[in-house]
Design a protein around this motif. Structure first.
Motif, mmCIF file in Angstrom:
data_model
loop_
_atom_site.group_PDB
_atom_site.id
_atom_site.type_symbol
_atom_site.label_atom_id
_atom_site.label_comp_id
_atom_site.label_asym_id
_atom_site.label_seq_id
_atom_site.Cartn_x
_atom_site.Cartn_y
_atom_site.Cartn_z
ATOM 1 N N LEU A 1 0.760 -1.259 -0.198
ATOM 2 C CA LEU A 1 0.072 0.029 -0.056
ATOM 3 C C LEU A 1 1.001 1.423 0.050
ATOM 4 C CD1 LEU A 1 -3.045 -0.737 2.335
ATOM 5 C CD2 LEU A 1 -2.593 -1.275 -0.131
ATOM 6 N N GLN A 2 2.179 1.128 0.478
ATOM 7 C CA GLN A 2 2.899 2.381 0.508
ATOM 8 C C GLN A 2 3.827 2.442 -0.919
ATOM 9 O OE1 GLN A 2 2.349 0.478 3.361
ATOM 10 N NE2 GLN A 2 0.824 2.341 4.046
ATOM 11 N N GLN A 3 3.676 1.485 -1.506
ATOM 12 C CA GLN A 3 4.432 1.216 -2.715
ATOM 13 C C GLN A 3 3.389 1.551 -4.071
ATOM 14 O OE1 GLN A 3 7.681 1.456 -3.213
ATOM 15 N NE2 GLN A 3 8.319 1.243 -1.089
ATOM 16 N N GLY A 4 2.382 1.944 -3.735
ATOM 17 C CA GLY A 4 1.598 2.267 -5.031
ATOM 18 C C GLY A 4 0.070 1.579 -5.272
ATOM 19 N N PHE A 5 -0.055 0.611 -4.304
ATOM 20 C CA PHE A 5 -1.184 -0.461 -4.470
ATOM 21 C C PHE A 5 -2.421 0.093 -3.932
ATOM 22 C CE2 PHE A 5 2.297 -3.198 -5.748
ATOM 23 C CZ PHE A 5 1.742 -3.631 -7.213
ATOM 24 N N ASP A 6 -3.727 -0.124 -4.492
ATOM 25 C CA ASP A 6 -4.812 0.484 -3.664
ATOM 26 C C ASP A 6 -5.064 -0.724 -2.904
ATOM 27 O OD1 ASP A 6 -4.994 3.017 -4.820
ATOM 28 O OD2 ASP A 6 -5.461 1.982 -6.895
ATOM 29 N N HIS A 7 -5.174 -2.009 -3.265
ATOM 30 C CA HIS A 7 -5.664 -3.195 -2.586
ATOM 31 C C HIS A 7 -4.296 -4.210 -2.636
ATOM 32 C CE1 HIS A 7 -8.188 -6.444 -1.617
ATOM 33 N NE2 HIS A 7 -7.411 -7.174 -2.720
ATOM 34 N N PHE A 8 -4.285 -4.815 -1.211
ATOM 35 C CA PHE A 8 -3.313 -5.891 -1.057
ATOM 36 C C PHE A 8 -4.012 -6.858 -0.314
ATOM 37 C CE2 PHE A 8 0.081 -7.569 2.029
ATOM 38 C CZ PHE A 8 0.634 -8.517 1.092
ATOM 39 N N PHE A 9 -3.922 -8.045 -0.731
ATOM 40 C CA PHE A 9 -4.122 -9.251 -0.133
ATOM 41 C C PHE A 9 -3.337 -10.455 -0.362
ATOM 42 C CE2 PHE A 9 -6.283 -13.698 -0.067
ATOM 43 C CZ PHE A 9 -6.465 -13.935 1.363
ATOM 44 N N GLY A 10 -2.533 -10.882 0.772
ATOM 45 C CA GLY A 10 -1.540 -11.979 0.300
ATOM 46 C C GLY A 10 -0.405 -11.846 1.665
ATOM 47 N N PHE A 11 0.641 -12.236 1.110
ATOM 48 C CA PHE A 11 1.757 -12.236 2.272
ATOM 49 C C PHE A 11 3.140 -11.670 1.778
ATOM 50 C CE2 PHE A 11 1.692 -15.903 -0.945
ATOM 51 C CZ PHE A 11 2.996 -16.303 -0.825
ATOM 52 N N LEU A 12 3.760 -11.144 2.733
ATOM 53 C CA LEU A 12 4.960 -10.546 2.691
ATOM 54 C C LEU A 12 6.209 -11.287 2.489
ATOM 55 C CD1 LEU A 12 4.250 -7.798 5.451
ATOM 56 C CD2 LEU A 12 3.963 -7.560 3.102
ATOM 57 N N GLY A 13 6.322 -12.536 2.982
ATOM 58 C CA GLY A 13 7.514 -13.160 2.906
ATOM 59 C C GLY A 13 7.619 -14.057 1.585
ATOM 60 N N GLY A 14 8.800 -14.814 1.837
ATOM 61 C CA GLY A 14 8.912 -15.595 0.817
ATOM 62 C C GLY A 14 8.375 -16.989 0.322
ATOM 63 N N ASN A 15 7.704 -17.549 1.318
ATOM 64 C CA ASN A 15 6.873 -18.309 0.971
ATOM 65 C C ASN A 15 6.115 -18.754 2.405
ATOM 66 O OD1 ASN A 15 8.003 -21.445 2.282
ATOM 67 N ND2 ASN A 15 9.445 -20.008 1.524
ATOM 68 N N HIS A 16 4.995 -19.538 2.238
ATOM 69 C CA HIS A 16 4.236 -19.746 3.603
ATOM 70 C C HIS A 16 3.455 -20.946 3.370
ATOM 71 C CE1 HIS A 16 0.282 -17.411 2.902
ATOM 72 N NE2 HIS A 16 0.342 -18.306 1.914
ATOM 73 N N HIS A 17 3.017 -21.648 4.601
ATOM 74 C CA HIS A 17 2.323 -22.748 4.750
ATOM 75 C C HIS A 17 0.966 -22.429 3.872
ATOM 76 C CE1 HIS A 17 0.265 -26.056 6.373
ATOM 77 N NE2 HIS A 17 1.245 -26.572 7.114
ATOM 78 N N TYR A 18 0.647 -23.426 3.033
ATOM 79 C CA TYR A 18 -0.698 -23.280 2.269
ATOM 80 C C TYR A 18 -1.869 -23.350 3.008
ATOM 81 C CZ TYR A 18 2.152 -23.102 -2.159
ATOM 82 O OH TYR A 18 2.861 -22.706 -3.258
ATOM 83 N N PHE A 19 -1.636 -23.888 4.268
ATOM 84 C CA PHE A 19 -3.099 -23.962 5.038
ATOM 85 C C PHE A 19 -2.945 -23.099 6.347
ATOM 86 C CE2 PHE A 19 -3.113 -27.633 2.270
ATOM 87 C CZ PHE A 19 -4.225 -27.912 1.783
#
Length: 441
Positions: A142-160
């Protein structure tokens, strides 16, 4: 701290672009879909014999399929940084991945991104999925130009369980951490469909950055599979699990494309699909050599498909050499923004795709350095110019390949073309000198 208002150069360029667009066709919607660690040969349209990808295969039939397209880096963050900036990632100091919960590193807090530029040009901007370009608040979507963000910040994560590899919860809506049940690929698909369905008068730019098929290797029915943070189980899997992940990815993309059709958005939407680097353990990079994390073709050559009905001829194949940051330049032009000569390393590929310009000989560069001494990285650099590729390792090993004749990089011609080797070596030196001059201290 990142600026809260758009810079004057972008406002001026946006204004000029709006004036230009107003006189011609409306600005297209842009949907950029990025898979994570997908092998070059893991789609049916790229010759895969054991994975069913009907929706991506159809996308290729309806548009263009690249045969010599490259990721900017052989691992995640570098390619994503190049896409957001339109520049070689080395200029941003992001030559390797941002590690788990590593604050103080990522996109520049005060820089301009593709999302900034498109937003200033009148686009509604959304990122759904993987960011991997910084944890600090000012480095977040959101601070880098996106109006909407849903997701994760890291490199990968547990799918469940939606935690990262060291066990920290990592699922976000905007700047707020949230909890949500479901398989990551499906959650991203549903949010993408909701984003597309939002009433809006302006065009949209949606960056759909899937987690799949990056490890942990968990298919949609593997909710009860034991995958623990900091444990070997995080990278345990098999080809069948990988297949299930890719097929679910394809299924989700099919739903998103169907939503475009349902909303009547197909004709004015450019859809691009690619991967952030070559495939990992259970992927199929054939006929390329090696895998993610290397500067061999298997580490950097990736599948890429583009569709825009009525603009890009359907059912075509392009041997034009391209790289991730080319899409940055391309999307800017489509938004009516002119060239950014001081901050742009990519090129607009639309003239090639629409067959309004002949293929162009390109010279592209890659480099791997080891920022973390405990990690095993084959430090080296490479340059590809037309059919020729030179690889130079820090150990002194050197390789020259003609990729037209030897895409699998098996026949080292280093002794046969000394003048060409010297020319390419000098270009590597000049490139490194150029990026060093713009790399932050």
């Amino acid at each position: 701290m990142k600026r809260l208002t758009t810079s004057w150069p972008i406002l001026v360029m946006a204004f000029l672009g709006i004036c230009t667009i107003a006189l011609g066709a409306p600005k297209p919607n842009i949907l950029f879909i990025l898979a994570d660690d997908l092998g070059y040969g893991d789609l049916g349209c790229y010759g895969c014999p054991d994975i069913r990808t009907p929706h991506l295969d159809r996308l290729a039939q309806e548009g263009v399929r690249f045969t010599q397209f490259y990721a900017n880096g052989s691992v995640c963050s570098p390619t994503r940084a190049a896409f957001m900036s339109g520049r070689y990632q080395q200029r941003l100091g992001l030559e390797d991945a941002v590690t788990y919960q590593e604050f103080g590193r990522g996109l520049p807090e005060d820089g301009e991104t593709l999302a900034d530029a498109l937003k200033a040009a009148g686009y509604n901007t959304g990122l759904i999925g993987k960011w991997h370009l910084g944890y600090d608040l000012e480095r977040r979507p959101l601070q880098q130009g996106f109006d909407h963000f849903f997701g994760f910040l890291g490199g990968n994560h547990h799918y469940f369980q939606h935690m990262d590899r060291i066990g920290v919860p990592d699922l976000w809506l905007g700047n707020e951490a949230i909890a949500r049940q479901g398989y990551t690929t499906d959650l991203l698909t549903e949010d993408a469909k909701a984003f597309l369905a939002k009433p809006r008068e302006q065009p949209f730019f949606l960056y759909l950055a899937h987690a799949a098929p990056h490890f942990p290797w968990q298919g949609p029915t593997d909710e009860n599979k034991l995958v623990e943070p900091k444990k070997p189980s995080w990278q345990e899997g098999d080809r069948q699990t990988y297949i299930a992940m890719v097929e679910r990815l394809d299924h989700g993309i099919g739903q998103v494309l169907a939503k475009l059709d349902e909303l009547g958005l197909r004709e004015n939407t450019l859809v691009v699909f690619s991967s952030d680097n070559g495939g990992h353990t259970y992927s199929r990079n054939a006929p390329m050599r090696d895998f993610k994390g290397t500067i061999w073709e298997g580490g950097v050559r990736v599948p890429c498909i583009a569709r825009w009905p009525g603009v890009i001829p359907a059912g075509t194949t392009s041997a034009q050499m391209g790289i991730t940051m080319d899409w940055t330049a391309t999307f800017r032009r489509l938004a009516g923004l002119g060239p950014d000569a001081q901050h742009e390393d990519g090129v607009d590929v639309m003239p090639f795709l629409t067959q309004k310009a002949p293929s162009q000989t390109r010279t592209l560069f890659w480099r791997l350095t080891n920022r973390r001494p405990k990690k095993q990285v084959e430090e080296g650099r490479s340059v590809c110019q037309g059919p020729w590729k030179l690889i130079e390792y820090a150990t002194g090993e050197r390789y020259l390949f003609n990729l037209t004749d030897d895409v699998g990089e098996q026949q080292n011609l280093i002794q046969h073309h000394p003048d060409l080797v010297q020319e390419l070596h000098q270009k590597l030196d000049a490139w490194e000198k150029d990026i060093a001059a713009s790399t932050p201290n």
